[in-house]
Design a protein around this motif. Sequence first.
Motif, PDB file in Angstrom:
ATOM      1  N   TYR A 180       0.815  -1.209   0.000  1.00  0.00           N
ATOM      2  CA  TYR A 180       0.000   0.000   0.000  1.00  0.00           C
ATOM      3  C   TYR A 180       0.848   1.259   0.000  1.00  0.00           C
ATOM      4  N   ASP A 181       2.053   1.174   0.555  1.00  0.00           N
ATOM      5  CA  ASP A 181       2.924   2.345   0.573  1.00  0.00           C
ATOM      6  C   ASP A 181       3.337   2.741  -0.841  1.00  0.00           C
ATOM      7  N   LEU A 182       3.632   1.741  -1.676  1.00  0.00           N
ATOM      8  CA  LEU A 182       4.040   2.015  -3.052  1.00  0.00           C
ATOM      9  C   LEU A 182       2.848   2.066  -4.011  1.00  0.00           C
ATOM     10  N   GLU A 183       1.662   1.717  -3.510  1.00  0.00           N
ATOM     11  CA  GLU A 183       0.450   1.646  -4.338  1.00  0.00           C
ATOM     12  C   GLU A 183       0.612   0.668  -5.501  1.00  0.00           C
ATOM     13  N   VAL A 184       1.184  -0.483  -5.197  1.00  0.00           N
ATOM     14  CA  VAL A 184       1.241  -1.585  -6.160  1.00  0.00           C
ATOM     15  C   VAL A 184       0.633  -2.800  -5.479  1.00  0.00           C
ATOM     16  N   PHE A 185      -0.058  -3.610  -6.292  1.00  0.00           N
ATOM     17  CA  PHE A 185      -0.886  -4.639  -5.685  1.00  0.00           C
ATOM     18  C   PHE A 185      -0.637  -5.999  -6.330  1.00  0.00           C
ATOM     19  N   ASN A 186      -1.004  -7.017  -5.583  1.00  0.00           N
ATOM     20  CA  ASN A 186      -0.799  -8.400  -5.999  1.00  0.00           C
ATOM     21  C   ASN A 186      -1.292  -8.614  -7.433  1.00  0.00           C
ATOM     22  N   GLY A 187      -0.385  -9.023  -8.328  1.00  0.00           N
ATOM     23  CA  GLY A 187      -0.760  -9.279  -9.723  1.00  0.00           C
ATOM     24  C   GLY A 187      -0.409  -8.162 -10.689  1.00  0.00           C
ATOM     25  N   ASP A 188      -0.026  -6.980 -10.179  1.00  0.00           N
ATOM     26  CA  ASP A 188       0.379  -5.880 -11.071  1.00  0.00           C
ATOM     27  C   ASP A 188       1.651  -6.273 -11.828  1.00  0.00           C
ATOM     28  N   ILE A 189       1.693  -5.962 -13.119  1.00  0.00           N
ATOM     29  CA  ILE A 189       2.852  -6.294 -13.956  1.00  0.00           C
ATOM     30  C   ILE A 189       3.550  -5.016 -14.397  1.00  0.00           C
ATOM     31  N   GLY A 190       4.882  -5.044 -14.426  1.00  0.00           N
ATOM     32  CA  GLY A 190       5.663  -3.894 -14.862  1.00  0.00           C
ATOM     33  C   GLY A 190       6.953  -4.316 -15.530  1.00  0.00           C
ATOM     34  N   ARG A 191       7.775  -3.324 -15.892  1.00  0.00           N
ATOM     35  CA  ARG A 191       9.087  -3.563 -16.501  1.00  0.00           C
ATOM     36  C   ARG A 191      10.149  -2.839 -15.687  1.00  0.00           C
ATOM     37  N   VAL A 192      11.267  -3.514 -15.448  1.00  0.00           N
ATOM     38  CA  VAL A 192      12.396  -2.893 -14.753  1.00  0.00           C
ATOM     39  C   VAL A 192      13.043  -1.895 -15.706  1.00  0.00           C
TER      40      VAL A 192
END
Length: 735
Positions: free
Chosen positions: A612-624
């Motif tokens: 919750y601190d970073l506002e990213v949640f289980n299952g979110d996908i991103g790129r490094v």
Amino acid sequence: MTLPLDSSRSPDAPTTLEGVLERVVFANEENAWSVVRLAVPGRSDLVTAVGNLLGVQPGENLRLFGSWVNDPRHGRQFRVTSYATVTPATAAGMEKYLGSGLIRGIGKVMAQRLVATFGLETLDVIENHPDRLTEVEGIGPKRSGEIRRAWTEQREIKDVMIFLQSHGVSTQYAIRIYKAYGPQAGQIVRDNPYRLSVDVYGIGFKIADKIAAALGVPKDAPQRMEAAALHLLDRGADRGHLYLPWQALVKEAEELLEAKGAAVEEGLRRLAATGQVVVEPVADDPAERAVFLKALHAAESGVADRVRALLLQPSLPFEIDVDRALDWFEKGERLELAREQKQAIRAGLTRKLLVITGGPGTGKTTLVRGLVKILVKKGQRIELAAPTGRAAKRLSEATGAEALTLHRLLEWNPHSRGFERNRDRPLSCDLLIVDEVSMLDTVLAYHVLRAVPDHGRVVLVGDVDQLPSVGPGKVLADLIRSDEVEVVRLTEIFRQAERSLIVVNAHRVNQGVMPILEAVDSDGDFFFIERREPEEVLQTLGELVSRRIPARFGFDPVEHIQVLTPMNRGLLGTENLNAVLRDLLNPGGAMVTRGGQSLRVGDKVMQVRNNYDLEVFNGDIGRVTGIDEEEQVVRVTVDGREVAYDFGTLDELRLAYACSIHKSQGSEYPCVVIPLHTQHFVMLQRNLLYTALTRAKRLAILVGEHRALATAVNNRRVRPRFSRLAERLREKDGG
């Protein structure tokens, strides 16, 4: 800690060795066993030392205690029993020490400047006179404070690491424990090591129990019984259960603890007496009792209470000629609504709470767009939301109205760790529409319904035949099963969707009928490629993702293609598939390794817990997108937003070239590739395959055994989830 020695190594007498650490050859994150090379005064060659060397950094002056051994394979080396860090004795050593990534904010260039300014007094300046750091080019008051804090934190973390390692704990958890408890970590762990399994992500009961044993906590200690029960209830929640039956919980705890059931039951009674768990009867089994974690009981009861309350409260009246509104929408969209769709829109315009469920191609999106357009025209205030960022984006594109993730809609506050929108400050809307409700777990559903104003209405849209939520509960299925909420089921597949074999075959699978298997050289959107051996499946899958699909269909292999697999382990599980696919799709680039996790710039990654601190949640996908060794952060772009992970939280990320079908819920991908093999036998289930197929937007390819496909299609078995929501909704008195 004294390490056992092989008798073949002929150890010399205990002695002391001092030198400058040149490099770490090997370090095992699990047990801290390390192989290092040191420059020792008076010797022309580097000395090899092995042993438990916690967090040592190149450039450190180490005083090692131990003895020399003759290793049959590696020759003479120094076997370390303990060590101490000594301040670097040379300017070069000091530069190497500070530039090794030891202190956040100091890289190689800054280390050179610091040592050039302060020489061998650099550490004393950082420790005792940080205000002098501003004498160095590039360091202002703000940065000098950050360096001082990072130095203090690093020193305290090292103390925690040494304490933990002396009690058999892996070094990778030290930073997390320090961040949870601060400098008091050691004392808190001594007082109650079982707190770790609750407070610190990644530390389960078994690790906490190991620490407790090392600290002398008896096996029959009451706190051990209670901690085991809480751990098993928490693990049950990870499997989707809101409660566990008393008898099953006691039996599982007996096996875990190697203790008698009477002691476990006494522990459960203590937990109930202190309010940490709630025990209540199960209606259809008078001999059984349901044991809930307090928070999950509050959430499930809260959902039931709020549903009943909403159904009793009247809506704010507004005038509408429904038939005229439907006709207006059809003309504007140049379409003819099906009977089911008209029924759904009629209900959505007037009912307090409505559930709309249906599979792909049945027109859910069209009717939601209809509801939005009609009600906006009538001046009604509408809120649109979905559990994930991708689902919210699709909903917005489909309706032309803004849609938010549920966490953003409810205004999550990371400081208070709660939602700003609640019963005291409800949403300002007449109607809330939530899409992808199959993903909605009980806790989040509770917070959503709490935030709906009493006069407001709710439409929940989802596919009940998909897998249930990752979190505990089965909200959509229980709402439907209760018969207390109006439900519209969409079953008709529309003509444009009938041309898609993805849609047709998803429905066939859901009905227990084998899919239509089209020739690979056709122009279709669904293919099955037969491969018998797991190694053949793996090879074909790699060729498809890296070469064949991009060449024929023009899909980007990382952005557009998603491999979905039933399991995590094995040759065709997520772990191995990710290793293979990364080597094919992102073979080079800057890399960081922390906590057993290695990430490269360009890697496709998935968040595996709610942060919750970073506002990213289980299952979110991103790129490094970047790795900053100096600041010790990894930058990841998630849904167009850059998120900075510090090195201590990298175990929240996993490679995502391949992911489990469970983790794909709520997402859609242009192309989905699914390995199916009897190696996955325990996971070959109809709703799993159905969920995987419905994730594909333009292309779905199955690779594997025909019999594995048949097994999945014919297997209607669904893993049961313990939930009492449907029963609660039927209890008219709210009991």
